[in-house]
Write an enzyme that holds these catalytic residues in place. Structure first.
Site, PDB file in Angstrom:
ATOM      1  N   ARG A  27       2.398 -10.078   4.213  1.00  9.62           N
ATOM      2  CA  ARG A  27       3.607 -10.025   5.076  1.00  9.62           C
ATOM      3  C   ARG A  27       4.433 -11.010   5.068  1.00  9.62           C
ATOM      4  O   ARG A  27       5.255 -11.376   5.790  1.00  9.62           O
ATOM      5  CB  ARG A  27       3.073  -9.751   6.404  1.00  9.62           C
ATOM      6  N   ARG A  31       9.421 -10.119  10.118  1.00  8.79           N
ATOM      7  CA  ARG A  31      10.185 -10.415  11.277  1.00  8.79           C
ATOM      8  C   ARG A  31      10.481 -12.042  11.486  1.00  8.79           C
ATOM      9  O   ARG A  31      11.232 -12.271  12.389  1.00  8.79           O
ATOM     10  CB  ARG A  31       9.566  -9.575  12.573  1.00  8.79           C
ATOM     11  N   ARG A  40      17.090  -5.900   8.176  1.00 13.47           N
ATOM     12  CA  ARG A  40      16.412  -4.726   8.828  1.00 13.47           C
ATOM     13  C   ARG A  40      17.349  -4.064   9.858  1.00 13.47           C
ATOM     14  O   ARG A  40      17.397  -2.720   9.750  1.00 13.47           O
ATOM     15  CB  ARG A  40      15.277  -5.226   9.139  1.00 13.47           C
ATOM     16  N   ASP A  77       5.338  -0.056   2.682  1.00 11.52           N
ATOM     17  CA  ASP A  77       4.231  -0.022   3.764  1.00 11.52           C
ATOM     18  C   ASP A  77       3.398   0.935   3.187  1.00 11.52           C
ATOM     19  O   ASP A  77       3.745   1.825   2.327  1.00 11.52           O
ATOM     20  CB  ASP A  77       4.707   0.422   4.889  1.00 11.52           C
ATOM     21  N   TYR A 153      -5.203   5.890   9.599  1.00  5.42           N
ATOM     22  CA  TYR A 153      -3.813   6.191  10.476  1.00  5.42           C
ATOM     23  C   TYR A 153      -3.515   7.603  10.261  1.00  5.42           C
ATOM     24  O   TYR A 153      -3.098   8.160  11.354  1.00  5.42           O
ATOM     25  CB  TYR A 153      -2.750   5.451   9.728  1.00  5.42           C
TER      26      TYR A 153
HETATM   27  O1  CP3 Z   1       3.278  -8.055   2.696  1.00  2.00           O
HETATM   28  C1  CP3 Z   1       4.586  -7.822   2.479  1.00  2.00           C
HETATM   29  O2  CP3 Z   1       5.408  -8.835   2.678  1.00  2.00           O
HETATM   30  C2  CP3 Z   1       4.959  -6.629   1.943  1.00  2.00           C
HETATM   31  C3  CP3 Z   1       5.298  -5.502   2.813  1.00  2.00           C
HETATM   32  C4  CP3 Z   1       3.845  -4.631   3.738  1.00  2.00           C
HETATM   33  C5  CP3 Z   1       4.446  -4.158   4.958  1.00  2.00           C
HETATM   34  N1  CP3 Z   1       3.379  -3.460   5.359  1.00  2.00           N
HETATM   35  C6  CP3 Z   1       5.543  -4.366   5.665  1.00  2.00           C
HETATM   36  C7  CP3 Z   1       5.706  -4.084   7.097  1.00  2.00           C
HETATM   37  C8  CP3 Z   1       2.819  -4.473   3.480  1.00  2.00           C
HETATM   38  C9  CP3 Z   1       1.990  -4.772   1.946  1.00  2.00           C
HETATM   39  C10 CP3 Z   1       2.443  -3.680   4.316  1.00  2.00           C
HETATM   40  C11 CP3 Z   1       0.792  -3.162   4.416  1.00  2.00           C
HETATM   41  C12 CP3 Z   1       0.117  -2.574   5.526  1.00  2.00           C
HETATM   42  N2  CP3 Z   1       1.087  -1.560   6.399  1.00  2.00           N
HETATM   43  C13 CP3 Z   1      -0.807  -2.618   5.840  1.00  2.00           C
HETATM   44  C14 CP3 Z   1      -1.923  -3.384   5.365  1.00  2.00           C
HETATM   45  C15 CP3 Z   1      -1.949  -4.733   5.420  1.00  2.00           C
HETATM   46  C16 CP3 Z   1      -2.091  -5.091   6.927  1.00  2.00           C
HETATM   47  O3  CP3 Z   1      -1.315  -5.881   7.442  1.00  2.00           O
HETATM   48  O4  CP3 Z   1      -3.061  -4.957   7.558  1.00  2.00           O
HETATM   49  C17 CP3 Z   1      -1.159  -1.638   7.157  1.00  2.00           C
HETATM   50  C18 CP3 Z   1      -2.198  -1.521   8.051  1.00  2.00           C
HETATM   51  C19 CP3 Z   1       0.315  -1.336   7.320  1.00  2.00           C
HETATM   52  C20 CP3 Z   1       0.641  -0.107   8.451  1.00  2.00           C
HETATM   53  C21 CP3 Z   1       1.676  -0.890   9.514  1.00  2.00           C
HETATM   54  N3  CP3 Z   1       2.950  -0.998   9.047  1.00  2.00           N
HETATM   55  C22 CP3 Z   1       1.363  -1.345  10.744  1.00  2.00           C
HETATM   56  C23 CP3 Z   1       0.027  -1.263  11.529  1.00  2.00           C
HETATM   57  C24 CP3 Z   1       2.806  -1.676  11.156  1.00  2.00           C
HETATM   58  C25 CP3 Z   1       3.085  -2.142  12.693  1.00  2.00           C
HETATM   59  C26 CP3 Z   1       2.617  -3.482  12.938  1.00  2.00           C
HETATM   60  C27 CP3 Z   1       3.515  -4.673  13.019  1.00  2.00           C
HETATM   61  O5  CP3 Z   1       3.387  -5.404  12.288  1.00  2.00           O
HETATM   62  O6  CP3 Z   1       4.885  -4.223  13.337  1.00  2.00           O
HETATM   63  C28 CP3 Z   1       3.580  -1.706  10.046  1.00  2.00           C
HETATM   64  C29 CP3 Z   1       4.901  -2.147  10.075  1.00  2.00           C
HETATM   65  C30 CP3 Z   1       5.573  -3.098   9.030  1.00  2.00           C
HETATM   66  N4  CP3 Z   1       4.888  -2.884   7.818  1.00  2.00           N
HETATM   67  C31 CP3 Z   1       6.380  -4.258   9.209  1.00  2.00           C
HETATM   68  C32 CP3 Z   1       6.397  -4.672   8.038  1.00  2.00           C
HETATM   69  C33 CP3 Z   1       7.563  -5.975   7.638  1.00  2.00           C
HETATM   70  C34 CP3 Z   1       7.046  -4.626  10.602  1.00  2.00           C
HETATM   71  C35 CP3 Z   1       8.033  -3.368  10.948  1.00  2.00           C
HETATM   72  C36 CP3 Z   1       9.429  -3.808  11.292  1.00  2.00           C
HETATM   73  O7  CP3 Z   1      10.105  -4.585  10.411  1.00  2.00           O
HETATM   74  O8  CP3 Z   1      10.181  -3.233  12.264  1.00  2.00           O
END
Ligand code: CP3
Length: 346
Positions: A27, A31, A40, A77, A153
């Site tokens: 990640r 943010r 974003r 994602d 999910y």
């Molecule tokens: O790692 C990176 O920088 C690459 C991008 C990436 C994101 N999600 C961007 C993201 C990767 C590799 C993921 C994987 C992901 N997404 C997983 C597996 C890894 C982990 O973190 O457990 C999972 C379970 C998800 C599903 C997901 N996406 C959730 C549960 C959420 C909400 C939680 C949160 O942090 O808000 C997201 C949103 C998400 N995916 C964000 C980002 C940068 C935040 C959303 C935003 O910018 O508004």
């Protein structure tokens, strides 16, 4: 355009170099970075950002410019795969992902497998653009979610603490669960192959919720599907380099590593370090382990934790990373502190 520079991270993953200590963060585009928040906001919704090749490329590159990490990870994602199968995903501000929950086998049969990679063409285009823009020494990582984690999910329609809805579903509708996992295995193979062909150097399979399963379920829903993805990808891209990250894998990690055939494994922050060093790192490269929350605190607490991780794993093939994604509250200076300390150790 071919760039011939050596990529330290890729070399470690391939088992060619124990001496270098590459570093990146799960990640890392997110943010906690003001430039991410700006892009974003420009994109509109989170999914608009994922499906804009230009903006997804921009946010992927942001942490590379700022910190010089050894890897860029495609910005996307894991839930774009269900979205591409017709189970629409939305991301609610400050809450997280929302999908219309899958309730029965009928909903699973209706998922459309016919054109997953076609619908994800903007993501694949982002991979190609990132490849062209990256410094030659930076490894480009693609990724997908592992079938169990993505399914969890799809069934709950949201994130839950212990994935109870998906666990209940797997007991109540075992055949439906198998069908869903099979569909996700096939989609993941196609999707990862497309990323590798577009220029990803390696791919990571995120199994964030693998640790929630019983022993036999772990075998059936984590090890076996991951093995099929690894074999399926390598049938098309012979030398594909693959990292597996079953969070909470604990004592199952050696078996997961051997049986799935991944090149390297991710280690969460809860792992027993002696066990990992003696029984996992002896199989192949490991990545991760720093608690993302010590990065929020910084200072001596962070230095101490970094040193514990380095003491445990720097003697073998190791990729410095967090045990899970960086959290939005993390001050940027603490990331700088971490990178400086790891680089000084090398
Ligand atoms: O790692 C990176 O920088 C690459 C991008 C990436 C994101 N999600 C961007 C993201 C990767 C590799 C993921 C994987 C992901 N997404 C997983 C597996 C890894 C982990 O973190 O457990 C999972 C379970 C998800 C599903 C997901 N996406 C959730 C549960 C959420 C909400 C939680 C949160 O942090 O808000 C997201 C949103 C998400 N995916 C964000 C980002 C940068 C935040 C959303 C935003 O910018 O508004």
């Amino acid at each position: 355009m071919t760039k011939n520079t050596t990529k330290p991270l890729l070399e470690v993953l391939k088992g060619n170099a124990n001496s270098s200590l590459p570093v990146w963060m799960m990640r890392q585009a997110g943010r906690y970075l003001p430039e991410y928040r700006a892009t974003r906001a420009q994109a509109g919704s989170f999914l608009d950002l994922c499906y804009s090749p230009e903006l997804a490329t921009e946010v992927t590159l942001q942490p590379i410019r700022r910190f010089g990490f050894d890897a860029a990870i495609l910005f996307s994602d894991i839930l774009v795969v269900p979205d591409a199968m017709g189970q629409a995903v939305r991301f609610e501000e400050g809450i997280g992902p929302r999908l219309d929950p899958i309730e029965d086998g009928q909903a699973i049969r209706q998922l459309d497998e016919s054109n997953v990679v076609g619908r994800l063409a903007p993501v694949i285009e982002a991979v190609a653009r990132i490849r062209d823009a990256l410094p030659g020494e930076t490894t480009l990582l693609g990724f997908c979610g592992a079938p169990w984690t993505v399914a969890s999910y799809m069934i709950a329609g949201r994130g839950t603490a212990e994935q109870a809805p998906a666990r209940v579903f797997s007991y109540r509708e075992p055949a439906g669960m198998e069908m869903l996992v099979d569909k996700l295995v096939r989609a993941s193979i196609d999707y990862l192959v497309a990323q590798l062909k577009a220029g990803a150097d390696a791919v990571q399979i995120f199994d964030t919720w693998g640790g929630m399963l019983t022993d036999s379920q772990f075998e059936r829903f984590v090890v076996e599907p991951t093995r099929r993805i690894v074999d399926g990808v390598r049938a098309q891209v012979t030398d594909a380099v693959i990292i597996g990250f079953p969070r909470g894998g604990g004592s199952r990690m050696p078996d997961y590593f051997h049986r799935t055939g991944v090149n390297a494994v991710g280690i969460d922050w809860m792992a027993d370090r002696d066990f990992v060093r003696e029984q996992v790192q002896t199989i192949g490269p490991v990545q991760g382990n720093l608690d993302p929350l010590c990065l929020v605190v910084g200072g001596d607490a962070l230095d101490r934790e970094i040193d514990l991780v380095l003491d445990a794993f720097s003697g073998g093939p190791f990729v410095f990373n967090l045990g899970h994604g960086i959290v939005p509250e993390t001050p940027i200076e603490h990331v700088e502190q971490m990178v400086a300390r790891v680089r000084a150790f090398r």
